[in-house]
Design a protein around this motif. Structure first.
Motif, PDB file in Angstrom:
ATOM      1  N   GLU C  49       0.858  -1.183   0.000  1.00 44.84           N
ATOM      2  CA  GLU C  49       0.000   0.000   0.000  1.00 44.84           C
ATOM      3  C   GLU C  49       0.896   1.235   0.000  1.00 44.84           C
ATOM      4  O   GLU C  49       1.978   1.214   0.593  1.00 44.84           O
ATOM      5  CB  GLU C  49      -0.862   0.025   1.258  1.00 44.84           C
ATOM      6  CG  GLU C  49      -2.027  -0.914   1.229  1.00 44.84           C
ATOM      7  CD  GLU C  49      -2.877  -0.761   2.482  1.00 44.84           C
ATOM      8  OE1 GLU C  49      -3.861  -0.030   2.426  1.00 44.84           O
ATOM      9  OE2 GLU C  49      -2.524  -1.362   3.499  1.00 44.84           O
ATOM     10  N   PRO C 268     -16.798  -3.051  -3.790  1.00 45.32           N
ATOM     11  CA  PRO C 268     -16.851  -1.609  -4.058  1.00 45.32           C
ATOM     12  C   PRO C 268     -17.603  -1.244  -5.339  1.00 45.32           C
ATOM     13  O   PRO C 268     -17.291  -0.235  -5.972  1.00 45.32           O
ATOM     14  CB  PRO C 268     -15.380  -1.281  -4.220  1.00 45.32           C
ATOM     15  CG  PRO C 268     -14.839  -2.497  -4.948  1.00 45.32           C
ATOM     16  CD  PRO C 268     -15.674  -3.674  -4.506  1.00 45.32           C
ATOM     17  N   VAL C 272     -17.088   2.318  -7.440  1.00 41.78           N
ATOM     18  CA  VAL C 272     -16.440   2.263  -8.746  1.00 41.78           C
ATOM     19  C   VAL C 272     -17.346   2.909  -9.790  1.00 41.78           C
ATOM     20  O   VAL C 272     -16.909   3.734 -10.596  1.00 41.78           O
ATOM     21  CB  VAL C 272     -16.104   0.803  -9.130  1.00 41.78           C
ATOM     22  CG1 VAL C 272     -15.699   0.717 -10.588  1.00 41.78           C
ATOM     23  CG2 VAL C 272     -15.000   0.248  -8.240  1.00 41.78           C
ATOM     24  N   ASN C 290      -8.249   7.819  -2.701  1.00 46.76           N
ATOM     25  CA  ASN C 290      -7.281   6.740  -2.649  1.00 46.76           C
ATOM     26  C   ASN C 290      -7.860   5.440  -3.180  1.00 46.76           C
ATOM     27  O   ASN C 290      -7.232   4.705  -3.933  1.00 46.76           O
ATOM     28  CB  ASN C 290      -6.877   6.558  -1.189  1.00 46.76           C
ATOM     29  CG  ASN C 290      -5.421   6.231  -1.058  1.00 46.76           C
ATOM     30  OD1 ASN C 290      -4.783   5.834  -2.026  1.00 46.76           O
ATOM     31  ND2 ASN C 290      -4.891   6.392   0.122  1.00 46.76           N
ATOM     32  N   GLU C 291      -9.100   5.174  -2.778  1.00 50.04           N
ATOM     33  CA  GLU C 291      -9.704   3.885  -3.129  1.00 50.04           C
ATOM     34  C   GLU C 291     -10.189   3.831  -4.567  1.00 50.04           C
ATOM     35  O   GLU C 291     -10.330   2.743  -5.126  1.00 50.04           O
ATOM     36  CB  GLU C 291     -10.876   3.570  -2.187  1.00 50.04           C
ATOM     37  CG  GLU C 291     -10.420   3.022  -0.858  1.00 50.04           C
ATOM     38  CD  GLU C 291     -11.547   2.456  -0.009  1.00 50.04           C
ATOM     39  OE1 GLU C 291     -11.272   2.134   1.141  1.00 50.04           O
ATOM     40  OE2 GLU C 291     -12.693   2.338  -0.483  1.00 50.04           O
ATOM     41  N   THR C 292     -10.530   4.972  -5.142  1.00 48.41           N
ATOM     42  CA  THR C 292     -11.096   4.938  -6.488  1.00 48.41           C
ATOM     43  C   THR C 292     -10.172   5.548  -7.532  1.00 48.41           C
ATOM     44  O   THR C 292     -10.529   5.614  -8.706  1.00 48.41           O
ATOM     45  CB  THR C 292     -12.446   5.698  -6.544  1.00 48.41           C
ATOM     46  OG1 THR C 292     -12.219   7.030  -6.072  1.00 48.41           O
ATOM     47  CG2 THR C 292     -13.492   5.021  -5.698  1.00 48.41           C
ATOM     48  N   GLY C 293      -8.985   5.973  -7.101  1.00 49.97           N
ATOM     49  CA  GLY C 293      -8.074   6.662  -8.021  1.00 49.97           C
ATOM     50  C   GLY C 293      -7.821   5.912  -9.318  1.00 49.97           C
ATOM     51  O   GLY C 293      -7.737   6.507 -10.389  1.00 49.97           O
ATOM     52  N   LYS C 294      -7.692   4.591  -9.213  1.00 50.11           N
ATOM     53  CA  LYS C 294      -7.317   3.819 -10.399  1.00 50.11           C
ATOM     54  C   LYS C 294      -8.503   3.530 -11.315  1.00 50.11           C
ATOM     55  O   LYS C 294      -8.315   3.140 -12.463  1.00 50.11           O
ATOM     56  CB  LYS C 294      -6.669   2.502  -9.974  1.00 50.11           C
ATOM     57  CG  LYS C 294      -5.294   2.688  -9.368  1.00 50.11           C
ATOM     58  CD  LYS C 294      -4.501   1.401  -9.438  1.00 50.11           C
ATOM     59  CE  LYS C 294      -3.078   1.597  -8.996  1.00 50.11           C
ATOM     60  NZ  LYS C 294      -2.987   1.806  -7.520  1.00 50.11           N
ATOM     61  N   THR C 295      -9.737   3.655 -10.811  1.00 42.41           N
ATOM     62  CA  THR C 295     -10.878   3.351 -11.669  1.00 42.41           C
ATOM     63  C   THR C 295     -11.597   4.622 -12.140  1.00 42.41           C
ATOM     64  O   THR C 295     -12.449   4.555 -13.012  1.00 42.41           O
ATOM     65  CB  THR C 295     -11.912   2.474 -10.922  1.00 42.41           C
ATOM     66  OG1 THR C 295     -12.269   3.120  -9.704  1.00 42.41           O
ATOM     67  CG2 THR C 295     -11.338   1.105 -10.607  1.00 42.41           C
ATOM     68  N   ALA C 296     -11.278   5.758 -11.534  1.00 41.84           N
ATOM     69  CA  ALA C 296     -11.994   6.996 -11.862  1.00 41.84           C
ATOM     70  C   ALA C 296     -11.804   7.349 -13.328  1.00 41.84           C
ATOM     71  O   ALA C 296     -10.750   7.108 -13.914  1.00 41.84           O
ATOM     72  CB  ALA C 296     -11.498   8.132 -10.983  1.00 41.84           C
TER      73      ALA C 296
END
Lengths: 296, 298, 446
Positions: C49, C268, C272, C290-296
């Motif tokens: 992480e 999630p 998402v 942080n949690e959605t940064g990669k799917t936004a």
């Protein structure tokens, strides 16, 4: 006749027995004792409360709800698993080509880490991005493609389907191993007399499979009653409440996930009821399935 | 139709029947066989899908689960491999799981033999006492076991983890093996005893080979179960260098989910799955060999 | 080396005397040589992480500064307390542990297993001429005091709010709602245009509970829920305000403002979908970038607004939730000196800044700016008139009530499976039952 037989009892039992007593029975007894205490699991001070934990269980609606789902897995899941496993065993034992291949594929989910299986099924059922809804939309079935598979009422069935998919292969392998031990002459004789596949399966295969079947049913019962890992991993943050089994509830109570409940004593009491349930199930299953052993 | 034809029993006994007879036999099996084909097809698809998805990037994965990746994102694997240090943990898993499985079977087989074939007082009690262990949800043992291992200076060591694995696997293994031993014919055993073999020889030379299908089955079930076990390892092992592979995957699931790196998680899943897959292919051949062996000897 | 010992003793005594005479600006009683021996730290981060990487770097730097100490860090993940419990029972060494305040509270603080840290807070911050306690955001050290002493030191602050993509708000010409009615109005507007208003992972009961919690904070005021739960007579639930809370909890589902499929959404999935622009807002913690940064979806611009006020309610928009992550030194720690030194070391501006840059979270040091992805959060804390615990402290102090009585019922409420009237009546009855138990749960003893 074979008096010497008795001499091997102790040396043969001792290694397993000692390991079992020291590293299983002793900690398990400690755990049983814990169920009579009010204890968070963090302090050295325990409060003895007798059977109060069990009395509280009687009124605990969450507990009874989780027990309901556990029973659903045991009974409904069991019927599905064994029904399908019998069908597959019948097909695979009838001389089908590619038997090894089919058996291997059916069994494969059992060798995969539960984390992976749970992630996979969460994606299959996902409302927005899921494989299932995506598939129905692709073939033009808009209605079916907008079902919330993990919605209230459906989620228990959705998870049950996933579990049946995982476990059928295990029982096919077990049953097939039993079928393969049956002498081929018996089948040939039956065929010469004009019996069809169904008759052969019901009249010859199942009776001769009885011992293996007893093992399989007991295994299923024990596995089903303790079902934990798939549900626990189904959604990373915490398992949806509708699919809490009693074992999940026990873990939430004693160890917490997002709730800091930390009631080790109460959680252990829940676990003790699971143990009792397993013992009852095994006794009933063995009584119902008892009969003269057939040697072949 | 060719597909259905091959499903007919291949034995000669069925030849010499009319086509109508044949159809009558085959037709009821069409739905069942289709169901089997559908089932296996779905299973293969599901795992292929995981592999394919592990090459996507996260946005692609969520844009369309059914689409193929636009490019092969090998960096998912690089990341999963590096972050979860899977290479290091593979060896740990092999050592822990192999030794545990060998010991489990090694101590369970004699015990199961005695419990299933030699009548003595208290046998039922001992058998049931061991089998009852299968009903214990192992989560309740976490704390007492940890304390016990600490007192024995075994905590946070691979031998300590092995001891726990062995002890907790005994009920299932002994249960399975008593069933197999019980189903063995007693003629060979008696014959060997009459021929002058002592009881150890009867067991090692006659009964153990006869029970080999059961023993191999027990070994495989234990191997697979322990390979994927993470909850006990999570509590018993702290040292980063002593983790097992499935514990590493569990950790990876944690870090990937909290950063929404789903393709990275899939890549980790594939890395853990591939060795199991290969082992499984190799071992499933051994099961078959074992079962054949048992069949010919019986 | 032996002759150095007495010297250190003298220095230490002198330091203590100094500390006693001028507590506000005392020097650290520890010199670098004093920090030695094994130091065992179990962290809540998983290897890999972003924040774990910051902590790993930090630990390496600490080791360099204090070469006599032997740091043994375990990246235990979120289940760190499961491990810690076993270790404590076995008497194994554990000098420092970090986790969310509520969990540490239930596990350590209430069991009287946490070491008081007031002396540490009275010292100077490492390398600074300011008391250690004065570098924190006001109001974050006090909530988890035990026996009048600070036992928990936060390093990260999280708060829950509505989050949205600025571009989407512009596209639909939306303004930030100030009241619950405006919020519902906004959803109506979106619904008319065929756009989903609120994303919600409906199978995550703790996320569903955000609605009850925030509406009760806005209608009844912070602390009211806690008080109602703590009332063994159940009489508190007779206040008609609770019925209003329950009715408002049902409003989004009743009017169809939640994204379709929400009641079966498995985390999630909904967040998402939200990050891809399929719904306008999401009620959730500030970990969400942080949690959605990669799917936004590309260009997603994270903005947020506090849970709107309810007209006529007792709560105000300036009452802010503070969900804290931080450290605790177990009272059984064998090397508390090293643990305390590490806390001070980690609270240096440089490392706090790294957590902001890499972890994209707000930190507990008041002089470190917030990450760019949380542009609104600073203002909430700057203008806050009061901070309150997540879920009004109910989850932390009455976990049994929370987990076995409230959450199942609240799930039914938000999914319209129970009427507001029945909900309140049932809650009241079960609260009475809860307190009537022969033995109160240990966590409920205060």
């Amino acid at each position: 006749m074979r008096k010497e037989r008795k001499h091997i009892i102790i040396p043969f039992l001792l290694p397993a027995g000692l390991l079992y007593l020291i590293f299983f029975v002793y900690p398990a007894l400690q755990a049983l004792v814990v169920s009579l205490y009010d204890w968070s699991g963090f302090t050295p001070t325990w409060t003895f409360i007798g059977l109060d934990n069990f009395r509280e269980l009687l009124r605990d609606r969450v507990y009874w709800g989780t027990l309901g789902f556990t029973m659903m897995i045991l009974v409904v899941g069991g019927m599905l698993v064994f029904g399908i496993a019998f069908v597959f065993t019948a097909i695979l034992s009838s001389g089908i080509r590619g038997k090894k291949f089919f058996r291997a594929v059916l069994f494969f989910p059992n060798v995969v880490a539960t984390v992976a299986l749970a992630t996979l099924w969460a994606f299959i059922y996902n409302y927005n991005f899921g494989l299932l809804n995506g598939f129905f939309k692709m073939i033009g079935l808009k209605q079916l493609g907008s079902i919330t598979w993990t919605g209230p009422g459906l989620i228990t069935w959705a998870v049950l389907v996933a579990m049946v998919w995982i476990y059928v292969g295990f029982y096919v392998v077990l049953l097939l191993a039993g079928v393969d031990k049956i002498s081929p002459e018996l089948f040939d004789a039956a065929k010469v007399e004009g019996a069809n596949q169904l008759q052969i399966f019901v009249r010859i295969t199942i009776p001769l499979l009885w011992d293996v079947l007893t093992v399989a049913v007991v295994l299923w019962g024990i596995g089903a009653i303790k079902q934990f890992e798939f549900m626990y991993a189904f959604a990373g943050i915490r398992p949806p409440r509708d699919i809490w089994t009693t074992a999940v509830y026990m873990y939430v109570l004693a160890f917490g996930k997002r709730d800091a409940v930390f009631r080790m004593g109460y959680g252990t009491a829940v676990a003790v009821t699971l143990l009792i349930l397993v013992i009852i199930f095994v006794l009933i299953a063995r009584r119902l399935m008892r009969r003269e052993a057939i040697e072949y | 139709m060719g597909q259905i034809q091959v499903m007919l029993p291949t034995r000669r006994a069925v030849s010499g029947q009319t086509t109508w007879d044949r159809l009558r036999r085959v037709l009821p099996r069409v739905p069942a066989t289709s169901f089997l084909l559908f089932w296996t097809g779905f299973t293969i698809f599901a795992f292929v899908w995981i592999v394919v998805s592990s090459f996507k990037d996260n946005r692609e994965l969520f844009a369309s689960a059914w689409a193929l990746p636009s490019a092969l994102h090998f960096e998912n694997y690089e990341k999963a491999w590096r972050l979860a240090r899977m290479g290091n943990y593979f060896l740990n898993s092999v050592v822990v799981v192999s030794i545990s499985t060998a010991v489990i079977v090694g101590v369970s087989a004699p015990a199961a033999y005695v419990l299933s074939r030699i009548p003595f007082r208290g046998r039922e009690l001992i058998t049931n006492g061991i089998i009852a262990g299968m009903g214990v949800p192992y989560q309740v043992l976490l704390v007492p076991l940890f304390v016990l291992l600490t007192n024995l200076y075994l905590v946070d060591t691979l031998p300590g983890l092995m001891v726990v694995y062995i002890a907790l696997s005994l009920p299932f293994t002994i249960f399975l093996l008593t069933g197999f031993f019980r189903s063995l014919p007693s003629e060979l055993e008696d014959a060997a005893a009459i021929d002058g073999a002592n009881e150890y020889q009867v067991f090692y030379r006659v009964m153990l080979p006869l029970a080999s299908p059961g023993i191999i089955t027990a070994a495989i079930f234990n191997f697979i179960g322990l390979w994927n076990e993470y909850m006990l390892a999570l509590v018993m092992i702290n040292d980063q260098n002593k983790r097992t592979l499935s514990l590493a995957l569990y950790g990876l699931q944690g870090s990937m989910q909290y950063t929404s790196d789903w393709v990275g998680l899939f890549a980790g899943v594939v890395i853990v799955m591939v060795p199991t897959f290969i082992l499984f292919i190799v071992m499933s051949e051994r099961v078959i060999a074992g079962i054949t062996l048992g069949a010919t000897k019986g | 080396m032996k002759h150095i010992r007495p010297l250190i003793m003298i220095i230490a005594v002198l330091a203590l005397v100094l500390a006693a005479s001028v507590p506000a600006i005392a020097a650290s009683p520890f010199s670098e040589e004093d920090i030695s021996g094994d130091f065992v730290y179990w962290a809540l981060w998983n290897e890999g992480e972003p924040q774990q990487q910051v902590f790993a770097e930090m630990i390496a730097a600490f080791q360099e500064k204090y070469p006599n100490v032997n740091i043994q860090v375990t990246w235990a993940g979120r289940e760190v307390l499961t491990k810690a419990r076993s270790a404590l029972m076995a008497g194994a060494q554990l000098d420092l542990v970090d986790q969310a305040a509520d969990e540490l509270n239930a596990a350590f603080i209430k069991n009287d297993l946490a070491m008081p840290l007031d002396d540490l807070l009275a010292e100077n911050a490492l390398g600074e001429e300011v008391a250690f306690k004065d570098i924190f955001v006001p109001g974050v050290l006090e909530p988890y005091k035990w026996k009048e002493q600070v036992v928990f030191i936060p390093y990260e602050i999280i708060t829950s709010a509505y989050w949205y993509d600025e571009n989407l708000f512009k596209e639909y010409n939306l303004t930030v709602p100030k009241t619950w009615d405006e919020m519902m109005q906004m959803c109506e507007t979106l619904k008319a245009q065929g756009k989903a208003c609120i994303a919600q992972d409906g199978t995550a009961d703790i996320y569903n509970a955000y609605y009850w919690y925030w509406l009760s904070a806005r209608i009844m005021g912070p602390g009211a829920w806690y008080a109602a739960v703590s009332d063994p007579t159940g009489a508190a639930w007779d206040d008609p305000g609770w019925l209003e809370v329950a009715r408002k909890v049902q409003e989004p589902a009743q009017k169809g403002y939640f994204m379709s499929g929400w009641d079966g959404s498995v985390w999630p999935a909904a967040q998402v979908a939200w990050s891809q622009g399929e719904a306008a807002v999401l009620l959730c913690g500030s970990w969400i970038p942080n949690e959605t940064g990669k799917t936004a979806k590309p260009g997603f611009k994270y903005r947020g607004f506090v849970f709107p006020e309810v007209t006529g309610g007792k709560g105000k928009a300036t009452e802010v939730e503070s969900y804290l992550l931080g450290w605790l030194v177990p009272s059984s720690a064998k090397n508390p000196a090293a643990a305390k030194a590490f806390i001070k070391f980690a609270m240096q501006r440089e490392w706090q800044q790294k957590i902001v840059d890499v972890g994209q979270n707000m930190v507990a040091r008041k002089d470190v700016p917030l990450p760019d992805v949380l542009p609104d959060m600073k203002a909430w804390f700057d203008t806050a008139t009061a901070l309150h615990k997540p879920y009004d402290g109910v989850q932390a102090d009455h976990p049994g009530w929370w987990a076995t009585i409230f959450l199942p019922l609240d799930d039914q409420l938000i999914k319209l499976q129970i009427t507001p009237e029945d909900f309140i009546a049932t809650i009241k009855q079960r609260t009475i039952e809860y307190w009537a138990k022969p033995t109160p749960t240990p966590a409920a003893l205060r």
